[in-house]
Design an enzyme around this catalytic site. Structure first.
Site, PDB file in Angstrom:
ATOM      1  N   LYS A 114      -6.714  36.446   7.097  1.00 33.67           N
ATOM      2  CA  LYS A 114      -7.167  35.505   6.071  1.00 33.67           C
ATOM      3  C   LYS A 114      -7.790  36.217   4.882  1.00 33.67           C
ATOM      4  CE  LYS A 114      -7.551  31.463   9.022  1.00 33.67           C
ATOM      5  NZ  LYS A 114      -8.114  30.142   9.201  1.00 33.67           N
ATOM      6  N   LYS A 197       4.552  32.479  11.901  1.00 36.48           N
ATOM      7  CA  LYS A 197       4.119  31.157  12.371  1.00 36.48           C
ATOM      8  C   LYS A 197       4.059  30.195  11.190  1.00 36.48           C
ATOM      9  CE  LYS A 197      -0.884  31.153  11.878  1.00 36.48           C
ATOM     10  NZ  LYS A 197      -2.162  30.693  12.356  1.00 36.48           N
ATOM     11  N   LYS A 200      -0.201  26.689   6.723  1.00 40.15           N
ATOM     12  CA  LYS A 200      -0.426  26.184   5.380  1.00 40.15           C
ATOM     13  C   LYS A 200      -0.381  27.324   4.359  1.00 40.15           C
ATOM     14  CE  LYS A 200      -1.392  22.157   3.837  1.00 40.15           C
ATOM     15  NZ  LYS A 200      -0.910  20.907   4.400  1.00 40.15           N
TER      16      LYS A 200
HETATM   17  P1  ADP Z   1      -3.986  26.688  10.039  1.00 42.11           P
HETATM   18  O1  ADP Z   1      -3.766  27.661  11.160  1.00 42.11           O
HETATM   19  O2  ADP Z   1      -2.719  26.124   9.482  1.00 42.11           O
HETATM   20  O3  ADP Z   1      -4.918  27.245   8.982  1.00 42.11           O
HETATM   21  P2  ADP Z   1      -6.124  25.421  11.499  1.00 42.11           P
HETATM   22  O4  ADP Z   1      -6.751  26.756  11.500  1.00 42.11           O
HETATM   23  O5  ADP Z   1      -6.963  24.254  11.082  1.00 42.11           O
HETATM   24  O6  ADP Z   1      -4.783  25.438  10.636  1.00 42.11           O
HETATM   25  O7  ADP Z   1      -5.555  25.175  12.940  1.00 42.11           O
HETATM   26  C1  ADP Z   1      -5.708  23.998  13.667  1.00 42.11           C
HETATM   27  C2  ADP Z   1      -5.073  24.166  15.025  1.00 42.11           C
HETATM   28  O8  ADP Z   1      -3.642  24.274  14.886  1.00 42.11           O
HETATM   29  C3  ADP Z   1      -5.514  25.437  15.759  1.00 42.11           C
HETATM   30  O9  ADP Z   1      -5.715  25.121  17.124  1.00 42.11           O
HETATM   31  C4  ADP Z   1      -4.360  26.366  15.601  1.00 42.11           C
HETATM   32  O10 ADP Z   1      -4.275  27.295  16.656  1.00 42.11           O
HETATM   33  C5  ADP Z   1      -3.180  25.404  15.606  1.00 42.11           C
HETATM   34  N1  ADP Z   1      -2.009  25.948  14.904  1.00 42.11           N
HETATM   35  C6  ADP Z   1      -1.957  26.272  13.589  1.00 42.11           C
HETATM   36  N2  ADP Z   1      -0.725  26.732  13.258  1.00 42.11           N
HETATM   37  C7  ADP Z   1       0.013  26.691  14.413  1.00 42.11           C
HETATM   38  C8  ADP Z   1       1.380  27.019  14.719  1.00 42.11           C
HETATM   39  N3  ADP Z   1       2.220  27.478  13.797  1.00 42.11           N
HETATM   40  N4  ADP Z   1       1.801  26.843  15.997  1.00 42.11           N
HETATM   41  C9  ADP Z   1       0.957  26.376  16.953  1.00 42.11           C
HETATM   42  N5  ADP Z   1      -0.324  26.046  16.714  1.00 42.11           N
HETATM   43  C10 ADP Z   1      -0.809  26.195  15.464  1.00 42.11           C
HETATM   44 NA    NA Z   2      -5.471  28.531  12.681  1.00 38.84          NA
END
Ligand code: ADP
Ligand code: NA
Length: 330
Positions: A114, A197, A200
């Protein structure tokens, strides 16, 4: 309640949740509210680790809560709240900061990813210590399990380490939590670049399925997903990452095993799978969008759900914090 407890959180990001958030995490949250004493929160404290516009943050927090309800969280079956409504998160967060080694925090790969995206000079100290706030999030509720995607595994490990460290130094205080990560959906990949993966921040616009997008646009993204030059529809993440990702998504959304899907697509082309998946996706996101809008259009209900949730969460969090402070010598 004598049921095991779960705790998880999701960031209030702009726009909407993506398919990875839903399949990797939120879907499990919905299932676990039936069998567990479940606490779920919108983590706005985590959101400010990167710059936020106040009005947008407020709107995105409500939007996240509306989406969680639309996805199937039931305030009668779980505790849904906003992290900043429960001040104990920041308070226990400080305690956990003081238990964490600098080198230990430096090894968190999510921070490295990040902060690299932010530009190393712009990354805040808050972004550096956010995994430690996450430790406090989990320990405050004495959670047994934490349903998350694979990218969060290291943070659950840190949580276990810090809980054991505190318990060893000050006496049994915290439950040692385990990650709850379903193998099939632990990592959903970008539809255009199945090596990364879905996320966003890192996904290409065409590779990211936003749940609140126009269903037609979503169908188009699915139909133009990158596969490979072979033609066989077979689950083989090593050699056929794109097709395997589509099979995973299809399998979960239709509640059909991957083996059964492979059988039913025998002799068929990738186009057939993509067309079917596009339809399944449209059937999934269309009511999701409607329900989310319904919750947004009824701010009184949303506010009342979140206020009740915060009250329930605080009762648990305050007890844990009081015990922790007492042990420390406060
Ligand atoms: P991001 O990872 O998009 O910034 P968050 O950190 O808010 O979003 O993640 C929210 C949840 O979604 C977490 O439990 C994270 O592990 C899960 N998550 C995010 N991206 C993926 C993905 N590509 N596949 C599976 N789980 C995911
Ligand atoms: Na995440």
């Amino acid at each position: 309640s004598d049921r095991p407890r779960v705790l998880s959180g999701i960031q209030p990001t702009a726009g909407s949740f993506h398919l990875g958030n839903y399949l990797g995490a939120v879907r499990q949250w919905v299932a676990l509210q039936e069998s567990h004493d479940a606490f779920y929160m919108v983590v706005d404290l985590h959101a400010i680790t990167v710059p936020q516009d106040p009005a947008e943050l407020r709107a995105n927090t409500r939007l996240a809560a509306a989406q969680l309800l639309a996805a199937g969280l039931d305030p009668e079956r779980c505790t849904l709240f906003v992290q900043s409504h429960v001040p104990e998160h920041a308070q226990l967060g400080w305690v956990m900061n003081c238990l964490t080694g600098f080198g230990e925090a430096s090894r968190m790969t999510q921070f490295k990813d990040k902060s690299a995206k932010q530009g190393a000079d712009r990354a805040t100290v808050g972004l550096f210590t956010y995994p430690i706030l996450q430790v406090a999030d989990i320990l405050l509720y004495q959670a047994h399990q934490v349903p998350v995607g694979e990218d969060q595994r290291q943070h659950i490990e840190l949580t276990r380490d810090l809980a054991e460290r505190f318990n060893g130094r000050f006496g049994e205080t915290f439950t040692i939590p385990s990650p709850y990560i379903l193998k099939e959906t632990a990592k959903i990949y970008d539809l255009q670049d199945p090596a990364v993966k879905m996320s966003k921040s890192a996904s290409t616009p065409k590779g990211l399925i936003n749940l609140l997008d126009e269903p037609k646009a979503t169908a188009k993204k699915v139909k133009s997903a990158v596969t490979d030059t072979d033609t066989v529809i077979r689950f083989d993440p090593e050699n056929k990452a794109g097709v395997s990702n589509l099979l995973t998504i299809m399998s979960v959304l239709t509640d059909t095993s991957v083996a059964d899907l492979e059988k039913s697509y025998e002799g068929k082309m990738y186009g057939a799978l993509k067309t079917d998946l596009a339809e399944v996706m449209v059937d999934f996101v269309t009511p999701f969008r409607t329900r989310t809008q319904e919750y947004l259009d009824d701010p009184e209900t949303l506010d009342s759900v979140l206020a009740k949730g915060a009250e329930k969460a605080r009762a648990v969090a305050a007890e844990t914090l009081a015990q922790t402070y007492e042990r420390i010598g406060f």
